[in-house]
Structures are given as C-alpha cells and as structure tokens.
Design a protein around this motif. Structure first.
Motif, PDB file in Angstrom:
ATOM      1  N   LYS A   1     -35.754 -67.157 110.461  1.00 34.12           N
ATOM      2  CA  LYS A   1     -36.992 -67.914 110.248  1.00 34.12           C
ATOM      3  C   LYS A   1     -38.170 -67.176 110.865  1.00 34.12           C
ATOM      4  CE  LYS A   1     -38.828 -72.596 110.802  1.00 34.12           C
ATOM      5  NZ  LYS A   1     -38.572 -73.925 111.382  1.00 34.12           N
ATOM      6  N   ILE A   2     -39.238 -67.023 110.094  1.00 33.33           N
ATOM      7  CA  ILE A   2     -40.441 -66.343 110.580  1.00 33.33           C
ATOM      8  C   ILE A   2     -41.621 -67.312 110.487  1.00 33.33           C
ATOM      9  CG2 ILE A   2     -41.990 -64.399 110.270  1.00 33.33           C
ATOM     10  CD1 ILE A   2     -39.738 -62.852 109.004  1.00 33.33           C
ATOM     11  N   ASP A   3     -42.101 -67.770 111.648  1.00 33.52           N
ATOM     12  CA  ASP A   3     -43.243 -68.680 111.690  1.00 33.52           C
ATOM     13  C   ASP A   3     -44.524 -67.970 112.112  1.00 33.52           C
ATOM     14  OD1 ASP A   3     -41.746 -70.938 110.947  1.00 33.52           O
ATOM     15  OD2 ASP A   3     -41.047 -71.215 113.001  1.00 33.52           O
ATOM     16  N   SER A   4     -44.378 -66.826 112.762  1.00 38.62           N
ATOM     17  CA  SER A   4     -45.532 -66.110 113.291  1.00 38.62           C
ATOM     18  C   SER A   4     -46.270 -65.353 112.190  1.00 38.62           C
ATOM     19  CB  SER A   4     -45.082 -65.138 114.385  1.00 38.62           C
ATOM     20  OG  SER A   4     -46.113 -64.243 114.704  1.00 38.62           O
ATOM     21  N   THR A   5     -47.589 -65.534 112.132  1.00 39.93           N
ATOM     22  CA  THR A   5     -48.404 -64.793 111.162  1.00 39.93           C
ATOM     23  C   THR A   5     -48.345 -63.300 111.446  1.00 39.93           C
ATOM     24  OG1 THR A   5     -49.904 -66.680 110.948  1.00 39.93           O
ATOM     25  CG2 THR A   5     -50.716 -64.549 110.176  1.00 39.93           C
ATOM     26  N   PHE A   6     -48.343 -62.935 112.735  1.00 33.41           N
ATOM     27  CA  PHE A   6     -48.255 -61.526 113.120  1.00 33.41           C
ATOM     28  C   PHE A   6     -46.985 -60.886 112.573  1.00 33.41           C
ATOM     29  CE2 PHE A   6     -46.290 -58.512 116.101  1.00 33.41           C
ATOM     30  CZ  PHE A   6     -47.213 -57.468 116.033  1.00 33.41           C
ATOM     31  N   THR A   7     -45.848 -61.587 112.721  1.00 32.02           N
ATOM     32  CA  THR A   7     -44.571 -61.046 112.252  1.00 32.02           C
ATOM     33  C   THR A   7     -44.559 -60.916 110.733  1.00 32.02           C
ATOM     34  OG1 THR A   7     -43.479 -62.117 114.121  1.00 32.02           O
ATOM     35  CG2 THR A   7     -42.068 -61.316 112.362  1.00 32.02           C
ATOM     36  N   ARG A   8     -45.131 -61.890 110.040  1.00 27.20           N
ATOM     37  CA  ARG A   8     -45.174 -61.835 108.582  1.00 27.20           C
ATOM     38  C   ARG A   8     -45.967 -60.627 108.101  1.00 27.20           C
ATOM     39  NH1 ARG A   8     -46.367 -68.220 107.186  1.00 27.20           N
ATOM     40  NH2 ARG A   8     -44.276 -69.009 107.695  1.00 27.20           N
ATOM     41  N   TYR A   9     -47.095 -60.370 108.734  1.00 29.48           N
ATOM     42  CA  TYR A   9     -47.894 -59.206 108.339  1.00 29.48           C
ATOM     43  C   TYR A   9     -47.218 -57.912 108.760  1.00 29.48           C
ATOM     44  CZ  TYR A   9     -51.919 -61.721 106.515  1.00 29.48           C
ATOM     45  OH  TYR A   9     -52.741 -62.496 105.731  1.00 29.48           O
ATOM     46  N   LEU A  10     -46.505 -57.943 109.886  1.00 29.74           N
ATOM     47  CA  LEU A  10     -45.760 -56.764 110.326  1.00 29.74           C
ATOM     48  C   LEU A  10     -44.701 -56.388 109.298  1.00 29.74           C
ATOM     49  CD1 LEU A  10     -45.024 -54.693 112.547  1.00 29.74           C
ATOM     50  CD2 LEU A  10     -43.509 -56.438 113.525  1.00 29.74           C
ATOM     51  N   VAL A  11     -43.956 -57.397 108.825  1.00 28.92           N
ATOM     52  CA  VAL A  11     -42.938 -57.166 107.803  1.00 28.92           C
ATOM     53  C   VAL A  11     -43.585 -56.684 106.505  1.00 28.92           C
ATOM     54  CG1 VAL A  11     -41.195 -58.298 106.358  1.00 28.92           C
ATOM     55  CG2 VAL A  11     -41.307 -58.825 108.803  1.00 28.92           C
ATOM     56  N   SER A  12     -44.724 -57.271 106.165  1.00 27.29           N
ATOM     57  CA  SER A  12     -45.422 -56.881 104.939  1.00 27.29           C
ATOM     58  C   SER A  12     -45.850 -55.424 104.974  1.00 27.29           C
ATOM     59  CB  SER A  12     -46.649 -57.778 104.726  1.00 27.29           C
ATOM     60  OG  SER A  12     -46.283 -59.145 104.625  1.00 27.29           O
ATOM     61  N   VAL A  13     -46.319 -54.956 106.125  1.00 28.18           N
ATOM     62  CA  VAL A  13     -46.743 -53.564 106.265  1.00 28.18           C
ATOM     63  C   VAL A  13     -45.548 -52.629 106.072  1.00 28.18           C
ATOM     64  CG1 VAL A  13     -47.567 -51.842 107.927  1.00 28.18           C
ATOM     65  CG2 VAL A  13     -48.737 -54.042 107.721  1.00 28.18           C
ATOM     66  N   MET A  14     -44.388 -53.012 106.629  1.00 26.37           N
ATOM     67  CA  MET A  14     -43.200 -52.160 106.486  1.00 26.37           C
ATOM     68  C   MET A  14     -42.753 -52.057 105.039  1.00 26.37           C
ATOM     69  SD  MET A  14     -40.848 -52.942 109.790  1.00 26.37           S
ATOM     70  CE  MET A  14     -40.651 -54.662 109.386  1.00 26.37           C
ATOM     71  N   TYR A  15     -42.891 -53.137 104.284  1.00 27.35           N
ATOM     72  CA  TYR A  15     -42.465 -53.109 102.887  1.00 27.35           C
ATOM     73  C   TYR A  15     -43.367 -52.239 102.020  1.00 27.35           C
ATOM     74  CZ  TYR A  15     -38.590 -56.359 103.067  1.00 27.35           C
ATOM     75  OH  TYR A  15     -37.371 -56.930 103.302  1.00 27.35           O
ATOM     76  N   LEU A  16     -44.521 -51.818 102.554  1.00 23.40           N
ATOM     77  CA  LEU A  16     -45.364 -50.889 101.813  1.00 23.40           C
ATOM     78  C   LEU A  16     -44.699 -49.528 101.665  1.00 23.40           C
ATOM     79  CD1 LEU A  16     -48.938 -51.683 103.194  1.00 23.40           C
ATOM     80  CD2 LEU A  16     -47.974 -52.288 100.964  1.00 23.40           C
TER      81      LEU A  16
END
Length: 418
Positions: free
Chosen positions: A133-148
C-alpha cells in the motif's frame, strides 16, 4: 457464492474480490472476480445501494465504468476529473519520446550493455505484482520517476483526455510503443541523408530498437492478456442465466463491441508476431543463427539481446522473459485467491532464479553480475515484504517499505547512468 444474507439490513456478504451489483435492466447480478482496484475491500453489500461496492469513482457492471464527469487516468485503474485542456499531455509525451530515444543513444543505456536489465526486470515484476500500500504522495512520485526508465507514465491523476475509458486507454497503450519504435526508424532514415546524424547513431540503432522492444515487452503482454480476458456475470431473470462481459469493463459484452473486437485482433497479432517470436529469439537466438537466412538479417538484433552474456549462457535473456511470463500467468490464474498465496509463489520462483543465477554467473562482466544480483535482492525483499504485510490485518508500515525500496532502486539507477 453468497456467504450470508441479512434481510433486516438488506445486506449480502459475498466472497472476497467478487462483485455484486445491478445490471442495466435493474437485475441483481454477481461475478466471481472484480478487477484489482475497481471494488472496495468490503465483502458486505447493501442491495439498496449496490454501487457502494465500487471504489475509485467507479460504477456499473464489475465497476467497469467511471461515474459521470470522471475519466480513466494513465497511471492506475482509478477515475478522476480531467481538464478539457489535457491534450497538452499528448504533446509533452511526443516531445518526451524524442528525448527518451536520444538519451538511449547518448548514454548507451541499451540492452547489449546489460546494465539496465536487472532494473527493467524489477520494474516489470513489481508493476504486475504490486500489493504494498502506498499512501505517500512522495513515494508515488518516486515510483513514477523510476518507471520513466521504461518510458511508462504512472504519475498520479494524469489524464490523456476528458472522457477516456478502458477501451481508449488500452488503444493508446498499444500505440505508444510503436511511436518509440517508429522514432528509431525515422532516425535511421535521416542518418542516410545526414552525415552528422549518421556519426551520432552509427552502430547503435539496432541496439536501441532491441532495448525499446524489451522495455515494451511486459506492457504489450499484460495489455493483450487484459483485452482477451472475459468474465461471467450471473443473474436471475425467470431462470438463472449469465452473460459474458469484458473483464476490464463489464459494461462491454465480450467480443460484441466493434472497438473491443479491434483490440482483440490487435492483441492476437501482438502475441503471435511479437511476444512469442521475441521470447523464442531470446532463448534460442544463437542456435537460430545456424540458419543462413536468419543470420543474414537477424544477427545484429540477436547479438544485441544476447551480447552481455557468456557464450554458453546466451539463453539466459530468454529465461528471464520466461520468468516474467510465468509470473504474469500466475497473477492471472490466482487473481481471486488468498492474498498470501501469490507473494509466496513469487518468492519461491525468485529464490530458485537467484540461486541459478549465482551458480551460472551468466554475464561476461563481473560488475554486471553483481549489479543484477543486487536488483534481484531488492525484488526478493519486495516479495517478502508483500508476503509479510498480506498476512497481517493492517497494511501499516508498507508505505515506509515501499519508500525505502524505491530510494534504493533510484540510487542504483543514478549509479548506472553515471
């Protein structure tokens, strides 16, 4: 499949990960499987308010539609409001595609080097098996950057256009890899007329194309499986009966909608002309080059895929693809099973894979062997944490785990680029 019925509260308790709702003709209906992220975790449904079983601003059969005024977004299965000016996202994507391909040429982040293999493997398997489970906005954007790294956009609440549904979303995701592949083709054509471009891209175009195909492999495979997956919805109308609908959007009858039929045809073509041949070449590439016609035209492509591996370990690239396919099949088959079973199976498969990789040391470079095992260790940690949290009543702490793993992967990516 009704576990309990309370007439006083007009509530019905159904099996986990299933759906209970109302069809368009106001008939109460039931389906054994509800797509991940579409339905709430609650097993109790009030039949006077059956739409409450849907989450993420969804409604309808299998919660497959967005409520009025909402659209399917890019990075997840949730529905959000979209601006009428969201067309600029398409422009940003096209410009970003050129930059992405340019960076592959410039930094030599291609599959024949071998440094990105473990990272892409990590991203592919965590994407399809994500349970933390990911509730943190920071973590969501961190994961999004990696998927680039795979040029996959998973930024929260990102819309392609207002009114986007699952048919449109999957059509776009099928088209996006082709845009990247076509860019390489354009560069090859331009290099014939421009000496400067030719000097910049010499000896790299085949490697870049092979890399783009690799980073697109899992996305095209998963999307094809989604398009080809039906679901039975059971209801009572004079006599018990059922209707076959599309799993990703229950409002669409399976293979009876023109646009869905087109997507089905595209999915079959992708599986037969890309996924299967790409996997076969990955496993048997060197053996196939014994045939003169294949060696003549496919040698650079096969050498790009199997270049980083030792002469007697060339098949290992194909083995990795087979592991990914196996995980995707397990994910589809056990989608309605206890949440502990899948992480346990994934962990078992990965432990065997890691043990074999340690024994074989398939890469020519010792550094890449160590780097790849490091990514396997991070992936194993992810599966173990998924297993741990799935056995607990609450998912407390999983957000911190996701953040730590994400930061470690990001540091690894920066080290690779450096």
């Amino acid at each position: 499949n009704i576990e309990h019925c309370d007439i006083d509260t007009t509530s019905i308790t159904v099996s986990p990960q299933s759906w209970l709702g109302v069809l368009h003709n106001s008939t109460l209906a039931y389906a054994r499987h509800c797509p991940s992220g579409y339905c709430t975790d609650s097993q109790t449904v009030n039949v006077t308010r059956p739409h409450h079983i849907c989450s993420a601003n969804r409604k309808g059969t299998l919660c497959g539609e967005c409520v009025q005024g909402y659209s399917v977004i890019v990075g997840s299965n949730t529905c959000h409001t979209c601006s009428d000016k969201s067309w600029y996202i398409v422009m940003v994507y096209l410009v970003g595609s050129v930059v992405y391909v340019f960076l592959l040429y410039l930094l030599r982040l291609t599959i024949d080097v071998g440094t990105l293999g473990g990272l892409v493997f990590w991203l592919d398997l965590t994407d399809v098996t994500s349970t933390l489970k990911i509730d943190s906005t920071f973590t969501r954007y961190l994961v999004s950057v990696m998927y680039l790294v795979k040029y996959k956009w998973k930024f929260p609440n990102l819309c392609y256009y207002n009114g986007l549904d699952m048919l449109g979303k999957l059509a776009i995701t099928f088209a996006l890899p082709l845009v990247l592949w076509m860019l390489v083709g354009v560069i090859v054509l331009v290099s014939h007329y421009s000496e400067r471009v030719s000097n910049m891209t010499v000896g790299s175009s085949v490697q870049v194309l092979a890399t783009l195909m690799y980073v697109s492999f899992s996305e095209l495979l998963i999307n094809s499986v989604i398009v080809l997956t039906p679901e039975h919805v059971y209801y009572v109308d004079n006599s018990s009966t059922s209707v076959l609908v599309w799993y990703a959007d229950g409002s669409i009858p399976f293979c009876r909608n023109v646009y869905h039929i087109v997507l089905v045809c595209v999915s079959i073509v992708v599986l037969l002309l890309f996924v299967v041949p790409y996997t076969v070449i990955g496993v048997l590439g060197m053996k196939l080059m014994r045939y003169r016609c294949i060696a003549k035209y496919m040698r650079p492509f096969i050498e790009a895929l199997q270049g980083p591996y030792k002469d007697n370990r060339k098949y290992w690239f194909g083995v990795r693809l087979l592991v990914q396919i196996t995980v995707y099949i397990i994910h589809s088959v056990f989608q309605d099973s206890n949440s502990t079973i899948k992480p346990l199976i994934y962990t078992f498969i990965l432990v065997i894979f890691i043990c074999l990789q340690i024994q074989l040391s398939p890469y020519k470079s010792h550094v890449i062997n160590v780097l790849d095992l490091w990514m396997m260790f991070l992936l194993l940690s992810y599966f173990i944490m998924s297993l741990y949290y799935s056995s607990r009543a609450a998912n407390v702490g999983s957000n911190m785990t996701s953040t730590i793993l994400g930061i470690l992967v990001l540091i690894t990516l920066l080290a690779i680029m450096t």
